[in-house]
Design an enzyme around this catalytic site. Structure first.
Site, mmCIF file in Angstrom:
data_model
loop_
_atom_site.group_PDB
_atom_site.id
_atom_site.type_symbol
_atom_site.label_atom_id
_atom_site.label_comp_id
_atom_site.label_asym_id
_atom_site.label_seq_id
_atom_site.Cartn_x
_atom_site.Cartn_y
_atom_site.Cartn_z
ATOM 1 N N CYS A 25 0.808 -1.227 0.000
ATOM 2 C CA CYS A 25 0.000 0.000 0.000
ATOM 3 C C CYS A 25 0.838 1.273 0.000
ATOM 4 C CB CYS A 25 -0.990 -0.013 1.164
ATOM 5 S SG CYS A 25 -2.253 -1.269 0.971
ATOM 6 N N HIS A 75 -12.840 9.962 -7.470
ATOM 7 C CA HIS A 75 -11.798 10.032 -8.499
ATOM 8 C C HIS A 75 -10.678 11.007 -8.124
ATOM 9 C CE1 HIS A 75 -14.689 7.754 -10.821
ATOM 10 N NE2 HIS A 75 -13.657 7.372 -11.561
ATOM 11 N N GLU A 136 -13.184 -0.450 2.149
ATOM 12 C CA GLU A 136 -12.093 -0.187 1.218
ATOM 13 C C GLU A 136 -12.102 -1.255 0.120
ATOM 14 O OE1 GLU A 136 -8.188 1.834 2.600
ATOM 15 O OE2 GLU A 136 -7.753 -0.302 2.410
#
Length: 150
Positions: A25, A75, A136
């Protein structure tokens, strides 16, 4: 007067990176987030009120969450504002409109804490934020509960 909880679900796409993290990550990557917002209150009992029987109009809750969360973060790329990331953030902002630099590590846990503040402060009088659940992935999520945070 009884208290009722109502929940509305939202979805948005967002990328992030975990600065200094020791796993995958640390790379820029994205998620299809699902956000469930639960509020509580007493339904209106005023027969003259067009919202009679409602804790809160789902349309108003949608408007608040869209304004505070979806329109801003959908986005987008969320990245921690550190000295080491300064040049990168500046470069990204030259090419992209939706770069959100934050003062904290953008983990699911910290993102949900941030959303609690944004949504909680915008709710109408008599309506209380009770729970946020931020997925998530399909199998991984963070939850915030008012009862855990007096």
């Amino acid at each position: 007067m009884e208290t009722i909880r109502v929940t509305k679900e939202f979805s948005f796409e967002m990328a992030h990176t975990l600065t200094g993290y020791d796993g995958l990550c640390r790379e820029i990557h994205g998620h299809s987030y699902r956000l469930l917002v639960t509020v509580s209150g007493s339904p209106s009992t005023d027969a003259r009120d067009p919202k009679c029987g409602m804790v809160m109009d789902f349309g108003i809750l949608k408007q608040i969450v869209n304004e505070k969360i979806i329109h801003r973060y959908d986005h987008s790329l969320m990245i921690r504002n550190t000295e080491a990331n300064g040049e990168l953030i500046e470069t990204l902002r030259k090419h992209f409109l939706k770069v959100e630099s934050v003062e904290w590590q953008p983990t699911c846990e910290n993102i949900i804490r941030h959303f609690v503040n944004l949504i909680g402060s915008a709710l109408p009088e008599g309506v209380t934020l009770q729970t946020l659940r931020l997925h998530e992935t399909a199998t991984s999520y963070a939850e915030w509960h008012r009862s855990d945070n007096p």
